[in-house]
Design an enzyme around this catalytic site. Structure first.
Site, mmCIF file in Angstrom:
data_model
loop_
_atom_site.group_PDB
_atom_site.id
_atom_site.type_symbol
_atom_site.label_atom_id
_atom_site.label_comp_id
_atom_site.label_asym_id
_atom_site.label_seq_id
_atom_site.Cartn_x
_atom_site.Cartn_y
_atom_site.Cartn_z
ATOM 1 N N GLY A 11 -96.563 -15.363 -66.121
ATOM 2 C CA GLY A 11 -96.115 -14.721 -67.168
ATOM 3 C C GLY A 11 -96.355 -15.713 -68.260
ATOM 4 O O GLY A 11 -96.860 -17.049 -68.249
ATOM 5 N N PHE A 12 -95.836 -15.596 -69.424
ATOM 6 C CA PHE A 12 -95.972 -16.375 -70.517
ATOM 7 C C PHE A 12 -95.339 -17.800 -70.534
ATOM 8 O O PHE A 12 -96.029 -18.703 -70.288
ATOM 9 C CB PHE A 12 -95.278 -15.542 -71.936
ATOM 10 N N ASP A 32 -96.136 -13.884 -58.366
ATOM 11 C CA ASP A 32 -96.098 -12.975 -59.561
ATOM 12 C C ASP A 32 -96.783 -11.755 -59.074
ATOM 13 O O ASP A 32 -97.645 -11.665 -57.999
ATOM 14 C CB ASP A 32 -96.972 -13.545 -60.870
ATOM 15 N N GLY A 102 -81.606 -16.126 -51.584
ATOM 16 C CA GLY A 102 -81.602 -16.015 -50.018
ATOM 17 C C GLY A 102 -82.698 -17.278 -49.662
ATOM 18 O O GLY A 102 -82.367 -18.252 -48.934
ATOM 19 N N LYS A 105 -81.330 -20.644 -50.009
ATOM 20 C CA LYS A 105 -80.622 -21.269 -49.150
ATOM 21 C C LYS A 105 -81.072 -21.547 -48.013
ATOM 22 O O LYS A 105 -80.737 -22.485 -47.225
ATOM 23 C CB LYS A 105 -79.406 -19.861 -48.775
ATOM 24 N N ALA A 114 -83.683 -17.978 -64.914
ATOM 25 C CA ALA A 114 -83.900 -17.893 -66.121
ATOM 26 C C ALA A 114 -83.006 -16.554 -66.694
ATOM 27 O O ALA A 114 -83.342 -15.366 -66.293
ATOM 28 C CB ALA A 114 -85.375 -17.433 -66.303
ATOM 29 N N TYR A 145 -82.126 -4.627 -68.780
ATOM 30 C CA TYR A 145 -82.299 -6.125 -68.943
ATOM 31 C C TYR A 145 -80.982 -7.012 -68.933
ATOM 32 O O TYR A 145 -80.761 -7.761 -68.091
ATOM 33 C CB TYR A 145 -83.161 -6.204 -70.078
ATOM 34 N N LYS A 149 -79.613 -9.077 -65.993
ATOM 35 C CA LYS A 149 -79.588 -10.568 -66.082
ATOM 36 C C LYS A 149 -78.089 -11.121 -65.872
ATOM 37 O O LYS A 149 -77.690 -12.213 -65.393
ATOM 38 C CB LYS A 149 -79.899 -11.205 -67.244
#
Ligand code: UDP
Length: 311
Positions: A11-12, A32, A102, A105, A114, A145, A149
């Site tokens: 991504g960007f 990705d 996971g 860990k 992010a 979104y 998050k």
């Protein structure tokens, strides 16, 4: 040499991050599923220490070998993307973060999330410090979104407290630069594309809403400083240089020498009225603050957009 996984690495932000980490001597695995990322963003990376894996991290992540760091950047991040991909956005924030934790860990890796200024929603406190809990509409169009998050932050802290994982959380404010998609839908790409192609600049609402735009290289430097710090609490990274969207549109008309006009269209639901990071913590704990001016950042972004549009 540290071995590092970057989810959303095509991504960007992810692609700039992969390059930065390679330059710092990391071996980098870029993962990705290319729904909003693109192989073009990583095609310039020639290093033997770089590997691309096409995978959707909302599904179990199987990765051989040791890992020292996992940077979880996979997610649609532009409002039009998460409106078009609401379920994928919720899944990558929830299931994708769970899978990445996971893996952290299992590999005893540092985990870096992010997160976003969107956790503050349409903020009632201004500028936004990290101890503000936010004002989010869970069932609004941006909720997919924002809440994903917020869940991602909660599960990250739960893994930190329960499993003792060394976790970091960055809250990223509006960021811009080369490799934003032309049709990304966010304000700067829209305005640049419109200005360069002689179309009206579309301001949503009356343009009095504010944002604070950070250039990508400043952001990536902030990410690295947080990654290598001893901080486990969320830290805002962004440029406090706040302006109205109308001011940004005018700056882009100026920077492009464009004769385009401005047209006003309805404001999307729950669009935050103000946004500015309080970066006291970043300054104090990471010795970080942005150094790239808006004009300089816009010039290099403009150059990239001209190349993409073959102007
Ligand atoms: N915006 C705008 N015209 C556009 C795209 C965005 O006026 O063509 C506005 C949008 O309503 C918001 C601000 O610009 O108030 C920043 O939007 P963006 O999508 O870049 O990111 P956000 O900060 O809302 O996540």
């Amino acid at each position: 040499m540290p071995r590092t996984l970057v989810t959303g690495g095509a991504g960007f932000l992810g692609s700039h991050l992969c390059e930065y980490l390679l330059n710092k001597g990391h071996e980098v695995v870029c993962m990705d599923n290319l729904i909003t990322g693109s192989k073009d963003n990583i095609s310039g990376i020639k290093s033997e220490k770089f590997q691309f894996v096409e995978h959707n991290v909302s599904e179990f992540i199987a990765l051989e070998g040791e890992l020292d760091y996992i940077l979880h950047f996979a997610s649609p991040a532009s409002p039009i993307d998460y409106l078009e991909l609401p379920i994928q956005t919720l899944k990558v924030g929830a299931l994708g973060t769970h899978n990445a934790l996971g893996l952290a860990k299992a590999k005893k890796a540092v985990f870096f999330l992010a997160s976003t200024s969107e956790v503050y929603g349409d903020p009632l406190i201004h500028p936004q410090p990290e101890d503000y809990w936010g004002n989010v509409n869970p069932i609004g169009p941006r909720g997919v979104y924002d809440e994903a998050k917020r869940f991602a932050e909660a599960i990250t802290m739960a893994y930190h407290r329960t499993h003792g994982i060394n976790t970091k959380i960055i809250r990223i404010f509006n960021t811009f630069g080369p490799r934003m998609r032309i049709n990304d839908g966010r304000a700067i790409p829209n305005f640049l594309k419109q200005a360069l192609t002689g179309k009206d600049l579309t301001i949503y609402g009356d343009g009095s809403q504010t944002r604070s735009f950070c250039y990508v290289s400043d952001l990536v430097e902030g990410i690295y400083r947080l990654l290598t710090s001893d901080q486990n609490s969320p830290i805002n990274i962004g440029n406090p240089n706040e302006m109205t969207i109308k001011e940004m549109a005018d700056k882009i008309l100026q920077a492009t020498n464009s004769k385009s006009k401005i047209t006003y269209v309805p404001l999307p639901e729950d669009d935050p009225k103000v946004r500015q990071p309080d970066i006291t913590r970043a300054k104090k704990y990471l010795n970080w603050e942005p150094v790239v001016g808006l004009g300089e950042g816009l010039q290099s972004t403009l150059k990239y957009f001209k190349e993409q549009l073959q102007i």
